[in-house]
Design a protein around this motif. Structure first.
Motif, short mmCIF file in Angstrom:
data_model
loop_
_atom_site.label_atom_id
_atom_site.label_comp_id
_atom_site.label_asym_id
_atom_site.label_seq_id
_atom_site.Cartn_x
_atom_site.Cartn_y
_atom_site.Cartn_z
N ARG A 1 36.26 48.42 27.00
CA ARG A 1 37.55 48.72 26.37
C ARG A 1 37.29 49.43 25.05
O ARG A 1 36.31 49.15 24.37
N ASP B 1 36.99 47.49 40.22
CA ASP B 1 35.79 46.72 39.79
C ASP B 1 34.69 46.86 40.84
O ASP B 1 33.58 47.25 40.49
N ARG C 1 32.56 40.10 33.79
CA ARG C 1 31.93 39.95 32.47
C ARG C 1 30.65 39.13 32.54
O ARG C 1 29.70 39.37 31.80
N ASP D 1 35.44 35.57 33.84
CA ASP D 1 35.43 36.25 35.14
C ASP D 1 34.04 36.81 35.47
O ASP D 1 33.22 37.02 34.59
C1 FRU Z 1 37.13 41.83 33.26
C2 FRU Z 1 38.16 42.90 33.40
C3 FRU Z 1 37.89 43.73 34.63
C4 FRU Z 1 38.51 45.01 34.26
C5 FRU Z 1 38.07 45.11 32.83
C6 FRU Z 1 38.87 46.02 32.00
O1 FRU Z 1 37.43 40.95 32.20
O2 FRU Z 1 39.43 42.32 33.46
O3 FRU Z 1 38.38 43.17 35.79
O4 FRU Z 1 38.13 46.07 35.04
O5 FRU Z 1 38.12 43.80 32.32
O6 FRU Z 1 38.49 45.99 30.67
#
Ligand code: FRU
Length: 328
Positions: free
Chosen positions: A96, A225, A21, A18
């Protein structure tokens, strides 16, 4: 003359499918390029916990100078981070979290506050006392932002007698986890006034369902986001697809800055909390302008660096020729 030490930073990214990242990786690379003595290696765990553990173990074995990890889930990644710490590798956790506090530093926004912001947005954009029905769409349950966003959101909503969360959908951060579940939910209950999705990708999924049910104008959707660029949250707010998004900065640049401070032997904060803000139609243009400027600056830096690299290459080859000519 002693050559400056070259340090290796090993980063294990949860996945890179995505744009959020991808942006984190890019920010890390730009920041790394400002330090000629830093070497950044990125591994992509492809959202596979076992793979992520193996990749962290690889970096431990290699003896990287600093390890950075964005854990897919908290519990299963905790022991291997402990292993890195025991091996004496300073370890930065980004976005995370893991369980407990056996890590060198954490960097990320306050996800409880993100949930609170989303709830407060709903309260301040409705009439006092108005009866409201909400649906919450959560991120992957065993990852800390999902838990914390929910916690903040629920805490604020539970103080409002007139507002009720009528259903929760357990998503997994991706759009595909929303479509079917939301469709059957909306078919079986009264349509909600607001949907809070834990990220913009799932919020987009919710909007697609709402549109297919001809409800896009009556349900207000909030995501998280607030990415800049095509199909990012900022664009979705501009296009009125989302009512709002809560900015979740990636922290990529900050993580590399922390690593350089660690390598320089500086004391750093253990918890480095990044700022967040609600982006809605009121401030979306300002935000977009800011991001445009920042992006322009990053591109300039990247361009300047490639010019410098070329100049160094030219210098080296000329130097080499010169040495041959003077017989050195
Ligand atoms: C990206 C994501 C973001 C989200 C975050 C949470 O991989 O899914 O959209 O805010 O990770 O860790």
């Amino acid at each position: 003359q002693k050559q400056e030490d070259i340090y290796t930073i090993g980063f294990v990214q949860a996945m890179t499918s995505d744009n959020w990242r991808k942006e984190m990786n890019r920010a890390m690379k730009v920041e790394t390029s400002m330090h000629p003595n830093l070497n950044l290696e990125i591994k992509d765990a492809h959202n596979d916990v076992d793979r992520q553990i193996a990749q962290i173990e690889d970096f431990i074995e290699k003896g990287v100078d600093v390890l950075i990890v964005s854990p897919i889930q908290s519990v299963p990644i905790t022991p291997v981070i402990e292993k890195a710490m025991n091996a004496g590798i300073p370890t930065i956790v980004i976005d995370r979290k893991i369980e407990g506090s056996n890590y060198t530093a954490y960097v990320g926004a306050n996800n409880v506050e993100i949930g609170e912001n989303a709830a407060n947005y709903i309260i301040s954009n409705s009439n006092p006392g108005e009866e409201l029905k909400l649906i919450e769409i959560t991120g992957l349950q065993s990852s800390s932002p999902a838990y914390e966003r929910s916690q903040g959101f629920r805490k604020v909503i539970s103080n409002q007698e007139n507002i009720e969360v009528v259903a929760t959908i357990a998503g997994d951060w991706e759009k595909t986890s929303v479509n079917k579940n939301l469709q059957s939910l909306i078919d079986s209950i009264e349509a909600p006034d607001f949907i809070f999705a834990h990220n913009d990708r799932m919020a987009m999924g919710a909007w697609e369902v709402a549109r297919s049910e001809n409800l896009a104008d009556s349900i207000q959707i909030i995501g998280v986001d607030g990415l800049f660029g095509p199909s990012g949250g900022i664009q979705l707010v501009k296009e009125n697809i989302l009512a709002a998004t809560v900015l979740y900065p990636t922290g990529g640049a900050e993580a590399i800055k922390l690593a350089t401070q660690l390598l320089a032997g500086d004391n750093i904060e253990k918890n480095n909390i990044l700022n967040t803000v609600v982006i809605d139609k009121v401030n979306v243009d300002i935000m977009q302008n800011q991001f445009n400027k920042m992006n322009q600056q990053q591109n300039d830096i990247e361009q300047q660096q490639s010019v410098i690299k070329e100049q160094i290459a030219t210098y080296n080859s000329q130097n080499y020729l010169l040495k041959i000519m003077v017989g050195l």
